[in-house]
Scaffold this active site. Structure first.
Site, PDB file in Angstrom:
ATOM      1  N   TYR A  55       0.853  -1.184   0.000  1.00 15.18           N
ATOM      2  CA  TYR A  55       0.000   0.000   0.000  1.00 15.18           C
ATOM      3  C   TYR A  55       0.892   1.237   0.000  1.00 15.18           C
ATOM      4  CZ  TYR A  55      -3.408   3.508   1.318  1.00 15.18           C
ATOM      5  OH  TYR A  55      -4.189   4.637   1.334  1.00 15.18           O
ATOM      6  N   ASP A  69      -1.336  15.849   5.787  1.00 12.19           N
ATOM      7  CA  ASP A  69      -2.118  15.109   4.787  1.00 12.19           C
ATOM      8  C   ASP A  69      -3.407  15.877   4.472  1.00 12.19           C
ATOM      9  OD1 ASP A  69      -3.163  13.074   3.204  1.00 12.19           O
ATOM     10  OD2 ASP A  69      -3.829  11.875   4.919  1.00 12.19           O
ATOM     11  N   ASP A  96      -2.777   5.571  -2.928  1.00 13.16           N
ATOM     12  CA  ASP A  96      -3.785   6.514  -2.445  1.00 13.16           C
ATOM     13  C   ASP A  96      -3.820   7.713  -3.392  1.00 13.16           C
ATOM     14  OD1 ASP A  96      -5.240   8.352  -0.993  1.00 13.16           O
ATOM     15  OD2 ASP A  96      -4.076   8.130   0.858  1.00 13.16           O
ATOM     16  N   ASP A  98      -6.160  10.091  -3.155  1.00  8.02           N
ATOM     17  CA  ASP A  98      -6.955  11.132  -2.484  1.00  8.02           C
ATOM     18  C   ASP A  98      -8.285  11.355  -3.213  1.00  8.02           C
ATOM     19  OD1 ASP A  98      -5.102  11.424  -0.458  1.00  8.02           O
ATOM     20  OD2 ASP A  98      -4.089  13.129  -1.360  1.00  8.02           O
ATOM     21  N   HIS A 123      -6.936   4.232  -4.964  1.00  5.94           N
ATOM     22  CA  HIS A 123      -8.264   4.560  -4.433  1.00  5.94           C
ATOM     23  C   HIS A 123      -8.538   6.045  -4.527  1.00  5.94           C
ATOM     24  CE1 HIS A 123      -7.019   5.964  -0.353  1.00  5.94           C
ATOM     25  NE2 HIS A 123      -6.188   4.940  -0.306  1.00  5.94           N
ATOM     26  N   GLU A 125     -11.359   8.887  -3.035  1.00  8.14           N
ATOM     27  CA  GLU A 125     -12.284   9.022  -1.902  1.00  8.14           C
ATOM     28  C   GLU A 125     -13.357  10.070  -2.190  1.00  8.14           C
ATOM     29  OE1 GLU A 125      -8.997   9.859   0.557  1.00  8.14           O
ATOM     30  OE2 GLU A 125      -9.462  11.982   0.806  1.00  8.14           O
ATOM     31  N   CYS A 133      -7.238  13.637   6.766  1.00  8.54           N
ATOM     32  CA  CYS A 133      -7.170  12.243   7.204  1.00  8.54           C
ATOM     33  C   CYS A 133      -8.581  11.775   7.554  1.00  8.54           C
ATOM     34  CB  CYS A 133      -6.245  12.131   8.419  1.00  8.54           C
ATOM     35  SG  CYS A 133      -6.445  10.576   9.314  1.00  8.54           S
ATOM     36  N   ARG A 168     -13.304   4.867  -2.076  1.00 13.85           N
ATOM     37  CA  ARG A 168     -13.320   4.979  -0.610  1.00 13.85           C
ATOM     38  C   ARG A 168     -14.479   5.866  -0.196  1.00 13.85           C
ATOM     39  NH1 ARG A 168      -8.387   7.602   2.984  1.00 13.85           N
ATOM     40  NH2 ARG A 168      -9.648   9.159   4.042  1.00 13.85           N
ATOM     41  N   GLU A 198     -13.923   3.481   5.080  1.00 14.53           N
ATOM     42  CA  GLU A 198     -13.066   4.295   5.951  1.00 14.53           C
ATOM     43  C   GLU A 198     -13.681   4.554   7.324  1.00 14.53           C
ATOM     44  OE1 GLU A 198     -10.288   4.983   6.683  1.00 14.53           O
ATOM     45  OE2 GLU A 198      -9.600   7.024   6.327  1.00 14.53           O
ATOM     46  N   ASN A 220      -9.160  -0.496   6.804  1.00 13.09           N
ATOM     47  CA  ASN A 220      -7.994   0.347   7.101  1.00 13.09           C
ATOM     48  C   ASN A 220      -7.654   0.219   8.582  1.00 13.09           C
ATOM     49  OD1 ASN A 220      -6.112   2.364   7.424  1.00 13.09           O
ATOM     50  ND2 ASN A 220      -7.499   4.059   6.961  1.00 13.09           N
TER      51      ASN A 220
END
Ligand SMILES: C[C@](O)(C(=O)O)[C@H](CC(=O)O)C(=O)O
Ligand SMILES: [Mg+2]
Length: 309
Positions: A55, A69, A96, A98, A123, A125, A133, A168, A198, A220
């Site tokens: 990952y 983040d 990731d 985002d 992924h 989201e 986060c 996500r 998530e 996760n």
């Protein structure tokens, strides 16, 4: 190329085969364990120990650059680091992405770029921009329709049908579990291959999610967040398909680095820390130093006898 020199500069397995392997793994019913790799070297260790995949975390990529983040990193930075990590291992890497780095058209470009970078999947989201986060309070999600546009654009940009697009949903902590489940179903209908659930809180929530949808699910297990840390056995029993430990290796490393630096500062030497360190010989083994001798026999003359404690 001989066995000893193949895969030295880039993994033996090509991106297309890693994607096929990832698809097969997600269909296998076996739980896939993907620790976060903060560098190509960590990816090699993850593979060596026997995990099923890698990952690549946005939180870690940001932290590594000394940034929070909150969506500051660019597609170029993420794809560049992703490519370095993905090519260092035969395992498939999920990265990731985002919120997709912009509007739906940018999300589409993100998929094309990550495919070119050799990733096996990514992924996207359903948070608003700027994102945060998923385990912090105060995050927000876009309306379902907007996420569907994001996802459809992403799916349409895919040239390799095996590239895994994971959707996500951050909705559980904002709109409730039922709403998150409804979103997951809509995202799967829009073409998502895998759903990242998530910030679910406890086992019962994971069970409820699993019972409600029939697409592959990702858990996760990030530390110090909203989710109880469930074991692989618990996640297997529930029927989850994948689990990530996104920031774990960075947290372990940074904990050790901080303790080590304090010891040097106070004791004036690192001698007391040697047992906690990865030995030079193990590092060289992971890097396959000896195999580079095929190109230059002077390169690897390392023996344990020659080293000082
Ligand atoms: C998975 C995640 O998106 C990541 O970037 O690694 C983070 C992890 C974390 O901050 O602990 C998230 O869950 O938002
Ligand atoms: Mg992230």
């Amino acid at each position: 190329m001989s066995e000893s020199t193949s895969g030295l500069f880039s993994a033996r397995t090509c991106a297309g085969d890693k994607r096929k392997a990832l698809r097969a793994a997600l269909a296998s019913g076996e739980l896939q364990r993907w620790p976060g790799a903060f560098s190509p070297l960590v990816a090699k260790l993850i593979a060596d120990i026997g995990f099923e995949g890698i990952y690549i975390s946005g939180a870690v990529l940001s932290a590594d650059l000394g940034l929070p983040d909150i969506g500051l990193t660019t597609l170029t930075e993420v794809a560049g680091r992703g490519a370095q990590i993905a090519r260092s291992t035969d395992l498939p890497s999920l990265i990731d992405a985002d919120t997709g780095f912009g509007e739906p058209m940018s999300a589409a470009r993100t998929i094309a770029t990550l495919e070119d970078a050799g990733l096996a999947g990514c992924h996207l989201e359903d948070q608003v921009n700027p994102k945060r986060c998923g385990h912090l309070d105060g995050k927000d999600v876009v309306p379902t329709g907007e996420m569907l546009r994001r996802l459809r654009a992403a799916v349409s940009a895919r040239r390799d049908d095996d590239f895994v697009i994971c959707a996500r949903t951050d909705a559980a902590g904002i709109e409730g579990l039922d709403a998150a489940i409804e979103r997951a179903k809509a995202y799967a209908d829009a073409g998502a291959d895998l759903i990242f659930t998530e910030a679910l809180t406890d086992l019962a929530e994971f069970e409820k999610f699993r019972a409600a949808v029939d697409v592959p699910l990702l858990a996760n297990m990030t530390e110090f967040g909203k989710s109880r840390l469930l074991t692989t056995e618990q996640l297997r029993d529930v029927g989850y398909n994948a689990v990530i430990y996104p920031v774990t290796t960075l947290r372990i490393a940074m904990g050790a680095v901080e303790r080590g630096l304090r010891e040097i500062d106070s004791a004036g030497t690192q001698s007391g820390l040697l047992d906690d360190m990865q030995h030079r010989s193990r590092l060289y083994e992971l890097l396959r130093y000896a195999d580079y001798n095929a190109f230059d026999s002077e390169l690897f003359n390392f023996t344990l006898e020659g080293t000082r404690p």
